[in-house]
Design an enzyme around this catalytic site. Structure first.
Site, short mmCIF file in Angstrom:
data_model
loop_
_atom_site.label_atom_id
_atom_site.label_comp_id
_atom_site.label_asym_id
_atom_site.label_seq_id
_atom_site.Cartn_x
_atom_site.Cartn_y
_atom_site.Cartn_z
N CYS A 172 9.93 4.49 -1.81
CA CYS A 172 9.14 3.58 -2.63
C CYS A 172 9.57 3.72 -4.08
CB CYS A 172 7.65 3.92 -2.48
SG CYS A 172 6.62 2.93 -3.55
N HIS A 190 7.76 9.87 5.54
CA HIS A 190 9.04 9.97 4.81
C HIS A 190 9.53 11.40 5.00
CE1 HIS A 190 9.26 6.03 2.73
NE2 HIS A 190 7.98 6.00 3.08
N HIS A 237 3.29 7.23 9.41
CA HIS A 237 4.40 6.71 8.60
C HIS A 237 4.89 7.88 7.73
CE1 HIS A 237 6.11 3.31 5.99
NE2 HIS A 237 6.18 4.34 5.16
N ARG A 289 12.38 -3.60 5.16
CA ARG A 289 11.46 -3.62 4.00
C ARG A 289 11.47 -2.27 3.27
NH1 ARG A 289 7.38 -0.69 2.00
NH2 ARG A 289 6.58 -0.38 4.09
N ASP A 290 10.88 -1.24 3.87
CA ASP A 290 10.81 0.07 3.19
C ASP A 290 12.23 0.61 3.00
OD1 ASP A 290 9.63 2.28 2.04
OD2 ASP A 290 8.45 2.85 3.79
P1 HMG Z 1 0.34 -7.42 -11.66
O1 HMG Z 1 1.43 -7.48 -12.67
O2 HMG Z 1 -0.89 -6.66 -11.99
O3 HMG Z 1 -0.06 -8.89 -11.14
O4 HMG Z 1 0.97 -6.85 -10.31
P2 HMG Z 1 -0.90 -10.07 -11.75
O5 HMG Z 1 -1.85 -10.52 -10.69
O6 HMG Z 1 -1.45 -9.69 -13.09
O7 HMG Z 1 0.22 -11.19 -11.94
C1 HMG Z 1 1.31 -10.98 -12.83
C2 HMG Z 1 2.48 -11.87 -12.40
O8 HMG Z 1 2.89 -11.52 -11.07
C3 HMG Z 1 2.14 -13.35 -12.36
O9 HMG Z 1 3.34 -14.05 -12.68
C4 HMG Z 1 1.84 -13.59 -10.90
O10 HMG Z 1 2.06 -14.92 -10.52
C5 HMG Z 1 2.84 -12.67 -10.22
P3 HMG Z 1 3.67 -14.55 -14.16
O11 HMG Z 1 2.50 -15.47 -14.51
O12 HMG Z 1 3.71 -13.34 -15.04
O13 HMG Z 1 4.98 -15.23 -14.02
N1 HMG Z 1 2.43 -12.27 -8.87
C6 HMG Z 1 3.17 -12.49 -7.77
N2 HMG Z 1 4.36 -13.09 -7.59
C7 HMG Z 1 4.82 -13.16 -6.32
N3 HMG Z 1 4.16 -12.66 -5.25
C8 HMG Z 1 2.95 -12.06 -5.40
C9 HMG Z 1 2.42 -11.96 -6.70
N4 HMG Z 1 1.27 -11.47 -7.19
C10 HMG Z 1 1.29 -11.66 -8.50
N5 HMG Z 1 2.32 -11.57 -4.32
C11 HMG Z 1 1.08 -6.71 -7.93
C12 HMG Z 1 0.20 -6.66 -9.17
C13 HMG Z 1 0.27 -6.19 -6.77
C14 HMG Z 1 1.49 -8.16 -7.71
C15 HMG Z 1 2.33 -5.83 -8.19
O14 HMG Z 1 1.90 -4.57 -8.60
C16 HMG Z 1 3.21 -5.68 -6.97
O15 HMG Z 1 3.82 -6.65 -6.52
N6 HMG Z 1 3.33 -4.44 -6.45
C17 HMG Z 1 4.12 -4.17 -5.25
C18 HMG Z 1 4.77 -2.83 -5.34
C19 HMG Z 1 5.53 -2.57 -4.07
O16 HMG Z 1 5.98 -3.48 -3.40
N7 HMG Z 1 5.66 -1.28 -3.72
C20 HMG Z 1 6.37 -0.88 -2.53
C21 HMG Z 1 5.65 -1.20 -1.27
S1 HMG Z 1 4.36 -0.06 -0.85
C22 HMG Z 1 5.18 1.25 -0.06
O17 HMG Z 1 6.37 1.31 -0.06
C23 HMG Z 1 4.37 2.27 0.69
C24 HMG Z 1 4.43 2.11 2.20
O18 HMG Z 1 5.76 2.15 2.68
C25 HMG Z 1 3.61 3.24 2.89
C26 HMG Z 1 3.98 4.63 2.36
O19 HMG Z 1 5.15 5.03 2.44
O20 HMG Z 1 3.04 5.31 1.91
C27 HMG Z 1 3.81 0.76 2.64
MG MG Z 2 6.91 3.98 3.06
#
Ligand code: HMG
Ligand code: MG
Length: 300
Positions: free
Chosen positions: A238, A207, A205, A13-14
């Site tokens: 990320c 990096h 966690h 994933r990450d």
């Molecule tokens: P948004 O654009 O504000 O969402 O995104 P929305 O609720 O307004 O919906 C917009 C569209 O997204 C809609 O589709 C929804 O259906 C769709 P449309 O009508 O436009 O076709 N949608 C989804 N589709 C599939 N799966 C879903 C989903 N939710 C909404 N779950 C949202 C808000 C949270 C969805 C977006 O910002 C997002 O997906 N962000 C994820 C970012 C990400 O994955 N970042 C990396 C992971 S975190 C990380 O790496 C840190 C970590 O490792 C720890 C660390 O290192 O600190 C964990």
């Molecule tokens: Mg991370």
């Protein structure tokens, strides 16, 4: 204190979410199946996030459905909201992870929501998970620094970790998203959170942007950390955090822990072979090389 350190594997994933070229679902499945054979107790499989935000994770359902789940291994997936939770459940996911941050700027950049709004989104996820008997892990990002605001007060990390604990997360992973932490700050931060949430419910966690991750882990072990997130080959980053480079490499973490007398239950030879396999895959796919640590090991 326990002599066992549980490693939560991040590479699928990450490790892959920041790769520019799409990795095939078959390769992701092959990676997870290889990881399952190393003795790792927990392997984060994928993220049911918006495919528009993270195209690399668009095949989450296919990947989760394609892996061979080994008894005794946990296979969590990331979900940002109830939509992600429902997608995950429809393919039989039994553990999810929700994610927020200790800094407002990063929270908005990563999830288009303030910290408070992310917590509101999680409430129905936690409620559904309770009914479905699904375990929920929580992440707090930017615990030692934020790519937007810089310094992050420890009190904010404590507040958000406590909120995730109160929501019902069984474990809270403290993420140094951009790898700016150093050992004394990491120890202080972990100890401050552990004064409000039991250390046994916390994970670290790190990096490895500035090569501090192992030292930070060692410092946190001193104050009770026994769960460590890591990624084979040191892959990771990320897409919404400028400066976030690889996660600490699982091979390096296991090597250090073995040397310190900790048990991880992981077969080092199988782990290194898997890291090498991933490194070769990424090199074939887009020329990027996973993990300096791994490459150093492979040449000795
Ligand atoms: P948004 O654009 O504000 O969402 O995104 P929305 O609720 O307004 O919906 C917009 C569209 O997204 C809609 O589709 C929804 O259906 C769709 P449309 O009508 O436009 O076709 N949608 C989804 N589709 C599939 N799966 C879903 C989903 N939710 C909404 N779950 C949202 C808000 C949270 C969805 C977006 O910002 C997002 O997906 N962000 C994820 C970012 C990400 O994955 N970042 C990396 C992971 S975190 C990380 O790496 C840190 C970590 O490792 C720890 C660390 O290192 O600190 C964990
Ligand atoms: Mg991370």
């Amino acid at each position: 204190m326990s002599n066992f350190v549980r490693i939560v594997e991040m590479s699928a994933r990450d490790g892959l979410q920041n790769e520019k070229n799409l990795i095939s679902s078959a390769d992701k499945i092959a990676l997870i199946n290889r990881l399952s054979d190393t003795g790792l107790p927990s392997i984060e499989v994928t993220a049911f996030v918006s495919p528009k935000w993270v195209p690399q994770m668009a095949d989450a359902a296919e990947v989760f459905s394609g892996i061979t789940r080994r008894a005794g291994v946990d296979y969590p997936v990331l979900v940002p909201n109830i939509q992600g939770y429902e997608r995950a459940r429809s393919v039989g996911v039994e553990e999810v992870a929700v994610f927020t941050a200790a800094s407002e700027g990063f929270s908005v950049k990563n999830t288009n929501a303030s910290i408070a709004e992310t917590l509101e989104r999680f409430a129905p996820v936690l409620e559904a998970a309770r009914n479905d008997n699904v375990k929920v892990r929580g992440y707090v990002s930017t615990v030692l620094g934020c790519p937007i605001q810089g310094d992050v007060p420890v009190s904010e990390v404590v507040r958000v970790a406590k909120a995730l604990d109160e929501l019902g997360c069984y474990e809270i992973s403290l993420g140094d998203t951009i790898g700016v932490g150093t050992p004394s700050k990491a120890r202080e931060m972990f100890a401050a959170v552990a004064s409000e949430v039991p250390a046994s419910k916390l994970a670290v966690h790190f990096h490895d942007t500035y090569g501090q991750a192992l030292a930070n882990i060692a410092a946190c072990l001193d104050v009770g950390a026994r769960v460590v997130d890591a990624s084979v080959g040191g892959t990771g980053g990320c897409p919404y955090a400028k400066g976030a480079t690889g996660n600490v490499s699982t091979e390096d973490v296991v090597y250090m822990l073995q040397g310190m007398g900790f048990d991880t239950g992981i077969d080092m030879d199988k782990l290194v072979a898997t890291g090498q396999w991933l490194s070769d895959l990424l090199q074939r796919t887009n020329g990027s090389r996973a993990g300096r640590a791994l490459i150093a090991k492979a040449s000795t």
